[in-house]
Design a protein around this motif. Structure first.
Motif, PDB file in Angstrom:
ATOM      1  N   GLY A  35       0.797  -1.217   0.000  1.00 51.63           N
ATOM      2  CA  GLY A  35       0.000   0.000   0.000  1.00 51.63           C
ATOM      3  C   GLY A  35       0.828   1.265   0.000  1.00 51.63           C
ATOM      4  N   SER A  36       2.139   1.154   0.211  1.00 61.34           N
ATOM      5  CA  SER A  36       2.993   2.338   0.165  1.00 61.34           C
ATOM      6  C   SER A  36       3.338   2.676  -1.282  1.00 61.34           C
ATOM      7  CB  SER A  36       4.286   2.091   0.949  1.00 61.34           C
ATOM      8  OG  SER A  36       5.086   1.130   0.276  1.00 61.34           O
ATOM      9  N   LEU A  37       3.907   3.839  -1.504  1.00 62.61           N
ATOM     10  CA  LEU A  37       4.319   4.249  -2.842  1.00 62.61           C
ATOM     11  C   LEU A  37       5.313   3.247  -3.418  1.00 62.61           C
ATOM     12  CD1 LEU A  37       4.565   6.178  -5.243  1.00 62.61           C
ATOM     13  CD2 LEU A  37       6.118   7.582  -3.879  1.00 62.61           C
ATOM     14  N   ALA A  38       6.324   2.875  -2.640  1.00 66.89           N
ATOM     15  CA  ALA A  38       7.338   1.943  -3.128  1.00 66.89           C
ATOM     16  C   ALA A  38       6.725   0.597  -3.493  1.00 66.89           C
ATOM     17  CB  ALA A  38       8.432   1.759  -2.082  1.00 66.89           C
ATOM     18  N   TRP A  39       5.840   0.112  -2.642  1.00 70.06           N
ATOM     19  CA  TRP A  39       5.190  -1.175  -2.924  1.00 70.06           C
ATOM     20  C   TRP A  39       4.342  -1.090  -4.182  1.00 70.06           C
ATOM     21  CZ3 TRP A  39       4.852  -6.223  -1.366  1.00 70.06           C
ATOM     22  CH2 TRP A  39       3.740  -6.927  -1.819  1.00 70.06           C
ATOM     23  N   ASP A  40       3.501  -0.076  -4.257  1.00 66.20           N
ATOM     24  CA  ASP A  40       2.596   0.037  -5.403  1.00 66.20           C
ATOM     25  C   ASP A  40       3.367   0.241  -6.713  1.00 66.20           C
ATOM     26  OD1 ASP A  40       0.468  -0.307  -3.747  1.00 66.20           O
ATOM     27  OD2 ASP A  40      -0.183   1.787  -3.756  1.00 66.20           O
ATOM     28  N   PHE A  41       4.464   1.000  -6.657  1.00 67.45           N
ATOM     29  CA  PHE A  41       5.264   1.194  -7.866  1.00 67.45           C
ATOM     30  C   PHE A  41       5.868  -0.132  -8.309  1.00 67.45           C
ATOM     31  CE2 PHE A  41       9.076   1.893 -10.280  1.00 67.45           C
ATOM     32  CZ  PHE A  41       8.784   2.964 -11.106  1.00 67.45           C
ATOM     33  N   SER A  42       6.527  -0.827  -7.383  1.00 67.83           N
ATOM     34  CA  SER A  42       7.287  -2.026  -7.736  1.00 67.83           C
ATOM     35  C   SER A  42       6.429  -3.244  -8.013  1.00 67.83           C
ATOM     36  CB  SER A  42       8.280  -2.349  -6.615  1.00 67.83           C
ATOM     37  OG  SER A  42       9.193  -1.282  -6.429  1.00 67.83           O
ATOM     38  N   TRP A  71       1.658  16.681 -19.515  1.00 61.83           N
ATOM     39  CA  TRP A  71       1.497  15.287 -19.125  1.00 61.83           C
ATOM     40  C   TRP A  71       2.393  15.022 -17.906  1.00 61.83           C
ATOM     41  CZ3 TRP A  71       6.562  14.198 -20.171  1.00 61.83           C
ATOM     42  CH2 TRP A  71       7.149  14.809 -21.289  1.00 61.83           C
ATOM     43  N   GLY A  72       2.277  13.841 -17.346  1.00 64.01           N
ATOM     44  CA  GLY A  72       3.117  13.494 -16.208  1.00 64.01           C
ATOM     45  C   GLY A  72       2.863  14.396 -15.019  1.00 64.01           C
ATOM     46  N   LEU A  73       3.924  15.036 -14.550  1.00 69.65           N
ATOM     47  CA  LEU A  73       3.818  15.926 -13.396  1.00 69.65           C
ATOM     48  C   LEU A  73       2.849  17.071 -13.634  1.00 69.65           C
ATOM     49  CD1 LEU A  73       7.589  16.149 -12.338  1.00 69.65           C
ATOM     50  CD2 LEU A  73       5.774  14.786 -11.266  1.00 69.65           C
ATOM     51  N   GLY A  74       2.578  17.387 -14.879  1.00 71.72           N
ATOM     52  CA  GLY A  74       1.639  18.456 -15.196  1.00 71.72           C
ATOM     53  C   GLY A  74       0.231  18.165 -14.739  1.00 71.72           C
ATOM     54  N   ASN A  75      -0.045  16.915 -14.376  1.00 78.36           N
ATOM     55  CA  ASN A  75      -1.364  16.557 -13.866  1.00 78.36           C
ATOM     56  C   ASN A  75      -1.498  16.763 -12.366  1.00 78.36           C
ATOM     57  OD1 ASN A  75      -2.468  15.606 -16.389  1.00 78.36           O
ATOM     58  ND2 ASN A  75      -1.148  13.818 -16.195  1.00 78.36           N
ATOM     59  N   LEU A  76      -0.408  17.170 -11.696  1.00 76.61           N
ATOM     60  CA  LEU A  76      -0.442  17.376 -10.248  1.00 76.61           C
ATOM     61  C   LEU A  76      -0.560  18.863  -9.934  1.00 76.61           C
ATOM     62  CD1 LEU A  76       2.364  14.880  -9.134  1.00 76.61           C
ATOM     63  CD2 LEU A  76      -0.103  14.489  -9.330  1.00 76.61           C
ATOM     64  N   ASP A  77      -1.444  19.221  -9.048  1.00 76.42           N
ATOM     65  CA  ASP A  77      -1.684  20.622  -8.702  1.00 76.42           C
ATOM     66  C   ASP A  77      -0.410  21.277  -8.164  1.00 76.42           C
ATOM     67  OD1 ASP A  77      -4.326  20.381  -9.424  1.00 76.42           O
ATOM     68  OD2 ASP A  77      -5.056  20.091  -7.369  1.00 76.42           O
ATOM     69  N   GLY A  78      -0.117  22.460  -8.700  1.00 82.61           N
ATOM     70  CA  GLY A  78       0.997  23.249  -8.200  1.00 82.61           C
ATOM     71  C   GLY A  78       2.368  22.799  -8.636  1.00 82.61           C
ATOM     72  N   ALA A  79       2.457  21.817  -9.533  1.00 85.24           N
ATOM     73  CA  ALA A  79       3.761  21.324  -9.962  1.00 85.24           C
ATOM     74  C   ALA A  79       4.482  22.350 -10.829  1.00 85.24           C
ATOM     75  CB  ALA A  79       3.602  20.020 -10.732  1.00 85.24           C
ATOM     76  N   ASN A  92       2.364   9.571 -17.229  1.00 81.34           N
ATOM     77  CA  ASN A  92       1.074   9.932 -16.626  1.00 81.34           C
ATOM     78  C   ASN A  92       0.724   8.975 -15.484  1.00 81.34           C
ATOM     79  OD1 ASN A  92       0.417  12.152 -18.212  1.00 81.34           O
ATOM     80  ND2 ASN A  92      -0.708  10.949 -19.728  1.00 81.34           N
ATOM     81  N   LYS A  93       0.978   7.702 -15.703  1.00 84.44           N
ATOM     82  CA  LYS A  93       0.655   6.698 -14.686  1.00 84.44           C
ATOM     83  C   LYS A  93       1.575   6.809 -13.473  1.00 84.44           C
ATOM     84  CE  LYS A  93      -1.429   3.470 -17.958  1.00 84.44           C
ATOM     85  NZ  LYS A  93      -1.370   2.133 -18.604  1.00 84.44           N
ATOM     86  N   VAL A  94       2.859   7.091 -13.721  1.00 89.36           N
ATOM     87  CA  VAL A  94       3.785   7.266 -12.604  1.00 89.36           C
ATOM     88  C   VAL A  94       3.375   8.479 -11.777  1.00 89.36           C
ATOM     89  CG1 VAL A  94       6.168   7.745 -11.947  1.00 89.36           C
ATOM     90  CG2 VAL A  94       5.697   6.149 -13.807  1.00 89.36           C
ATOM     91  N   ALA A  95       3.089   9.593 -12.452  1.00 87.32           N
ATOM     92  CA  ALA A  95       2.688  10.809 -11.742  1.00 87.32           C
ATOM     93  C   ALA A  95       1.383  10.603 -10.989  1.00 87.32           C
ATOM     94  CB  ALA A  95       2.560  11.974 -12.715  1.00 87.32           C
ATOM     95  N   ALA A  96       0.448   9.869 -11.585  1.00 86.84           N
ATOM     96  CA  ALA A  96      -0.822   9.603 -10.907  1.00 86.84           C
ATOM     97  C   ALA A  96      -0.589   8.804  -9.626  1.00 86.84           C
ATOM     98  CB  ALA A  96      -1.770   8.852 -11.836  1.00 86.84           C
ATOM     99  N   LEU A  97       0.347   7.852  -9.681  1.00 90.16           N
ATOM    100  CA  LEU A  97       0.660   7.077  -8.483  1.00 90.16           C
ATOM    101  C   LEU A  97       1.276   7.963  -7.411  1.00 90.16           C
ATOM    102  CD1 LEU A  97       0.761   4.248  -7.186  1.00 90.16           C
ATOM    103  CD2 LEU A  97       3.092   4.045  -8.090  1.00 90.16           C
ATOM    104  N   VAL A  98       2.189   8.841  -7.822  1.00 93.42           N
ATOM    105  CA  VAL A  98       2.762   9.789  -6.861  1.00 93.42           C
ATOM    106  C   VAL A  98       1.650  10.630  -6.239  1.00 93.42           C
ATOM    107  CG1 VAL A  98       4.258  11.808  -6.597  1.00 93.42           C
ATOM    108  CG2 VAL A  98       5.020   9.872  -7.992  1.00 93.42           C
TER     109      VAL A  98
END
Length: 276
Positions: free
Chosen positions: A42-49, A200-208, A258-264
């Protein structure tokens, strides 16, 4: 659990799972030291890997470091490659420091990733060797102790600075110190105004505040990368990521990021930022 960004990712003594990653301390060599960290499901590292990475077709990596932090946490299986247009960030800062009159040109180079505008900034720094040295000096100031900026084009159709080999580790270190550098707001402000088509990517996160870069290798296969700063608890955190899709497609590369940024974005509560 909090992503501590100090060699532990979502650490816990309760049902820990071993997740391969790399860490490296600030001030040391840019090459990372392989390590194993403990990640909770459930952590970021777990969900990424365990969830995201296996579902992506190609190589992908993510690096995170809080502003003011001293240890990079990296996940994934890509480590280094051409900077492409991400190198326009230190280029623009170097040029604006020498002559603030290039603010409009810098805006075009960053917000639209315009190559002609970036070439004007490069030429404003003097002869190719002087320009390369000026951009490299900004990298050094930003904590990147190893990246070399070539003075001449290694591929005639692409800029010299864009072909600099910029590792994910070195790039995220630079990003984490960027807001602390003199006059950096002239560039980070532009990184918050990226054109719609490149959000795209980080551009989908508010304030990036971010910049992307992309281009093909000699076989036509695209590398798509991006780095920047995102607001989190206690300040900002620097993020760098890259994708090299097996298909070689630019569009697939942006989808991967996009998927990596969404997970972050789903794990922002794990990330603790910092300030200058």
């Amino acid at each position: 659990m909090a992503l501590l960004l100090a060699g532990a990712v979502g650490c816990s003594t309760e049902d820990p799972v071993m997740v391969p990653t790399t860490t490296s301390a600030a001030g040391g060599p840019a090459t990372t030291t392989a390590g194993i960290v403990m990640a909770m499901p459930g952590s970021l590292a777990w969900d990424f890997s365990n969830e995201l990475r296996p579902a992506l077709n190609g190589k992908v990596a993510l690096a995170i470091l809080p502003v003011g932090g001293d240890r990079v946490v990296t996940l994934g299986d890509w480590s280094s490659g051409p900077a492409w247009s991400t190198m326009k960030v230190p280029l623009a800062l170097a040029a604006l420091r020498q002559n603030s009159g290039y603010s409009g040109t810098a805006s075009t180079a960053i917000t639209y990733s315009d190559n002609s505008a970036a070439d004007v900034l490069w030429q404003s720094l003097g002869a190719p060797a002087a320009a390369a040295q000026a951009v490299e000096a900004v990298l050094r100031e930003g904590g990147d102790a190893v990246t070399k900026v070539p003075a001449t084009r290694t591929r005639s159709e692409y800029s010299a600075f864009g072909q600099a080999d910029w590792s994910l580790d070195a790039q995220v270190r630079f990003a984490a110190k960027l807001p602390c550098l003199p006059e950096s707001d002239s560039v980070t402000g532009l990184m918050g105004q990226i054109s719609y088509g490149q959000r795209w990517g980080l551009g989908n996160l508010d304030g990036a505040e971010f910049k992307g870069g992309w281009g093909p290798d000699t076989s036509g296969n695209y590398l798509v990368r991006q780095f920047g700063l995102i607001p989190v608890e206690r300040g900002q955190v620097a993020v760098a990521m890259a994708a090299a899709p097996s298909s070689g497609s630019f569009d697939e590369g942006t989808v991967m990021l996009n998927k990596v940024a969404a997970l972050v974005g789903e794990h922002l509560d794990e990330l603790q930022g910092g300030v200058c």
